[in-house]
Design a protein around this motif. Structure first.
Motif, mmCIF file in Angstrom:
data_model
loop_
_atom_site.group_PDB
_atom_site.id
_atom_site.type_symbol
_atom_site.label_atom_id
_atom_site.label_comp_id
_atom_site.label_asym_id
_atom_site.label_seq_id
_atom_site.Cartn_x
_atom_site.Cartn_y
_atom_site.Cartn_z
ATOM 1 N N GLN A 193 1.031 -1.391 -0.070
ATOM 2 C CA GLN A 193 0.027 -0.034 -0.125
ATOM 3 C C GLN A 193 0.745 1.181 0.049
ATOM 4 O O GLN A 193 1.923 1.176 0.786
ATOM 5 N N PRO A 194 0.599 2.192 -0.736
ATOM 6 C CA PRO A 194 1.418 3.612 -0.726
ATOM 7 C C PRO A 194 1.203 4.299 0.388
ATOM 8 O O PRO A 194 0.384 4.202 1.147
ATOM 9 N N ILE A 195 2.222 5.262 0.489
ATOM 10 C CA ILE A 195 2.240 6.146 1.670
ATOM 11 C C ILE A 195 2.306 5.819 2.970
ATOM 12 O O ILE A 195 3.539 5.941 3.685
ATOM 13 N N VAL A 196 1.593 4.923 3.402
ATOM 14 C CA VAL A 196 1.830 4.195 4.902
ATOM 15 C C VAL A 196 2.981 3.123 4.839
ATOM 16 O O VAL A 196 2.858 2.516 3.810
ATOM 17 N N ARG A 197 3.549 2.891 5.846
ATOM 18 C CA ARG A 197 4.411 1.781 6.115
ATOM 19 C C ARG A 197 3.694 0.391 6.035
ATOM 20 O O ARG A 197 2.480 0.296 6.315
ATOM 21 N N ASP A 198 4.406 -0.741 5.930
ATOM 22 C CA ASP A 198 3.855 -2.052 5.929
ATOM 23 C C ASP A 198 3.408 -2.412 7.248
ATOM 24 O O ASP A 198 4.001 -1.939 8.410
ATOM 25 N N PRO A 199 2.401 -3.315 7.486
ATOM 26 C CA PRO A 199 2.083 -3.803 8.728
ATOM 27 C C PRO A 199 3.034 -4.305 9.652
ATOM 28 O O PRO A 199 3.914 -5.037 9.057
ATOM 29 N N SER A 200 3.238 -3.992 10.939
ATOM 30 C CA SER A 200 4.119 -4.763 11.866
ATOM 31 C C SER A 200 4.040 -6.163 11.918
ATOM 32 O O SER A 200 2.733 -6.664 11.853
ATOM 33 N N LEU A 201 4.877 -6.848 12.210
ATOM 34 C CA LEU A 201 4.653 -8.477 12.561
ATOM 35 C C LEU A 201 4.821 -8.652 13.988
ATOM 36 O O LEU A 201 5.551 -7.962 14.668
ATOM 37 N N VAL A 202 3.903 -9.440 14.544
ATOM 38 C CA VAL A 202 4.089 -9.757 15.868
ATOM 39 C C VAL A 202 4.426 -11.370 16.062
ATOM 40 O O VAL A 202 3.650 -12.109 15.385
ATOM 41 N N GLU A 203 4.971 -11.773 17.081
ATOM 42 C CA GLU A 203 5.411 -13.166 17.249
ATOM 43 C C GLU A 203 4.727 -13.799 18.123
ATOM 44 O O GLU A 203 4.542 -14.832 18.570
#
Ligand SMILES: [Zn+2]
Ligand SMILES: [Zn+2]
Length: 547
Positions: A193-203
């Protein structure tokens, strides 16, 4: 720990979860229900949110289906903190007031109609004043910052990649010396997705709330979607026609500006007039420009290179109604982006009225169209739709471009989930239409063997009870078990204390109600009530003497 699913349960709107640890109560999200009378009726009574007793509200992002009931709760006595990211706070400043404005306008319109029919006037859910007042409780938190918000409760907001400021929330809770972790995915964005950053990953996590808006769908790739939009614009240019895009003011609008800008910068299309016909979208775009720290690398690189990814050569912002009406006089081919995204309210309805019946016009749906909305009817192929009391024929080209969605699709959701390492993770699938959530839940059970349920509205659960030790097989349910039949299993001690809490609460509420009635000068409402109270009292006395 006790939780109650107050919204976003087997529906996409009204996101809210009540969490209770001892006497501490808080909410994650406090969204408004949208899409039809039954659902919207739920917005009216919020006593079961315990507005006066809540210590705080953790807010994942600014969309109204997550934040829209906050002014209502403040009106009903909430005076705790609303914790969210800085960009969410800034967006809420404009979005809650806009929402209040819509409430006021709609009530006024209904009352005018109602009075003609001899009915009584209604009051809006909340007013612009209420919305303004609610803003004083907001407090910003930085991404990745760990905040101790109460004794034994820590929280952290991480980027969810959905809209500017959006977050997934991790909550660490200490109970009887043991620490457990609860994760709310919030609305999850896409990786490209443009503009915003990628979703963070949770482990890590013991319990997860997972959204499921597009749990049954696979989006086309970004590139394919851009190609489709390009084709639509080229056709409109050829036919001297307009492209109408109903868009959510936040993120979708800026995404389209960004994408059209890229097409122009790369010389794929000539410059065209693009009307941003939504005061809210204009304000939101300004907030975007003020928060470049939330942008991804691609957008920052453009900024560094002297390009403004949120500008276009012929972008026309129309704030006033007059300017909005003047759009219809512009006969050049071009684009009109207007709200609301689901065509249920706002200026987009005027543009639809103007263009739906024209065979050369294009209507491009880029956001989720909830059940019961005008947008959904158009997407589902209605031959006519009713706008401003008039039947309008649908003859324009109708397109649905899923690739502009701010929500991860099925693959994206499962991929994000696959990073969790705990085999005993418990998953609650929410924020989706019933069938879609159930389907995704089934997939999760099959692929990951996590204990997975799709909670119902107002369902209550106990978390982290010893029940998992008692029933280890619950962790590996593989066969489809209808959610209704998965019973709540609680330890006896917890059931008892939960019951007492409920009893106490009900008693206090009853007393408060009675007091209010008395203040209004009413006598005790009914002799039937008196009798019932006497019976309850007798039962309690009997129970106590038996122990
Ligand atoms: Zn959202
Ligand atoms: Zn949402």
């Amino acid at each position: 720990m006790r939780v109650e699913f107050l919204g976003g349960a087997r529906t996409v709107t009204g996101s809210a979860t009540l969490l209770e640890k001892g006497s501490l109560k808080w909410l994650v999200d406090c969204g408004m229900f949208q899409g039809g009378k039954e659902l919207e009726g739920r917005n009216r009574s919020v006593q079961h949110y315990y507005p006066e007793d809540l210590s705080f509200i953790l807010l994942t992002h600014a969309h109204i289906d997550h934040s829209g009931l906050i002014p209502k709760l403040v009106k009903e006595g909430f005076h705790g903190k609303v914790i969210c990211t800085k960009a969410t706070l800034e967006l809420c400043e404009v979005m809650l007031q806009d929402s209040a404005h819509i409430q006021e306008m709609e009530t006024e319109w209904q009352n005018r109609k109602g009075k003609r029919a001899g009915g009584e006037g209604k009051t809006p859910l909340y007013t612009v004043k209420d919305a303004e007042r609610s803003l004083q409780y907001f407090q910003a938190i930085g991404y990745n910052e760990v905040l101790q918000i109460a004794d034994g409760v820590r929280v952290r907001f991480q980027d969810a990649g959905h809209i500017l400021g959006s977050a997934m929330i991790e909550i660490w809770v200490e109970e009887e010396g043991e620490e457990k972790k609860i994760v709310f995915s919030g609305d999850l964005g896409n990786f490209d997705q443009p503009i915003v950053r990628d979703p963070s990953l949770v482990e890590e996590g013991d319990v997860l709330w997972l959204e499921s808006t597009y749990g049954n769908r696979l989006h086309k790739s970004r590139e394919e979607t851009v190609q489709e939009l390009l084709k639509i614009i080229q056709e409109a240019l050829r036919d001297q026609a307009k492209v109408i895009i109903p868009a959510f003011a936040v993120e979708r609008t800026q995404d389209i500006i960004f994408t059209v800008g890229q097409l122009i910068r790369k010389g794929r299309i000539p410059s065209i007039p693009v009307y941003i016909d939504s005061p809210l979208a204009i304000s939101a775009t300004e907030i975007f420009k003020r928060n470049p720290d939330c942008f991804d690398e691609e957008t920052n690189a453009l900024l560094m290179g002297g390009e403004n990814p949120l500008e276009l050569p012929e972008i026309i912002y129309t704030r006033t109604t007059e300017a909005s009406k003047a759009i219809n006089e512009d006969s050049r081919p071009g684009m009109i982006i207007s709200a609301s995204g689901m065509c249920d309210a706002g200026r987009i309805q005027h543009h639809l009225k103007h263009h739906l019946w024209r065979e050369t016009s294009h209507v491009v749906m880029i956001g989720y169209q909830a059940e019961g909305t005008v947008g959904r009817r158009i997407v589902d192929g209605a031959k006519t739709v009713r706008l401003f009391g008039e039947e309008i024929a649908v003859k324009a080209h109708i397109h649905t471009l899923g690739g502009f969605s701010a929500h991860a699709d099925q693959k994206g959701l499962l991929e994000w989930l696959s990073h969790f390492k705990n085999p005993r993770l418990e998953v609650f699938v929410n924020h989706g239409e019933e069938k879609i959530s159930m389907g995704l839940g089934q997939l999760i059970r099959e692929q990951f063997h996590f204990r997975t349920t799709v909670p119902q509205w107002k369902e209550k659960r106990f978390l982290f009870g010893p029940e998992k030790e008692v029933m280890p097989e619950m962790a590996t349910i593989e066969k489809f078990v209808p959610e209704e039949r998965i019973e709540e299993v609680s330890a006896p001690g917890e059931t008892l204390s939960g019951l007492f809490r409920d009893l106490d609460r009900n008693y206090k509420r009853l007393r408060r109600k009675l007091k209010r009635e008395r203040l209004k000068g009413k006598e005790f409402p009914d002799s039937r009530w008196l009798k019932q109270l006497e019976e309850i009292n007798e039962k309690l006395e009997k129970l106590e003497s038996e122990l």
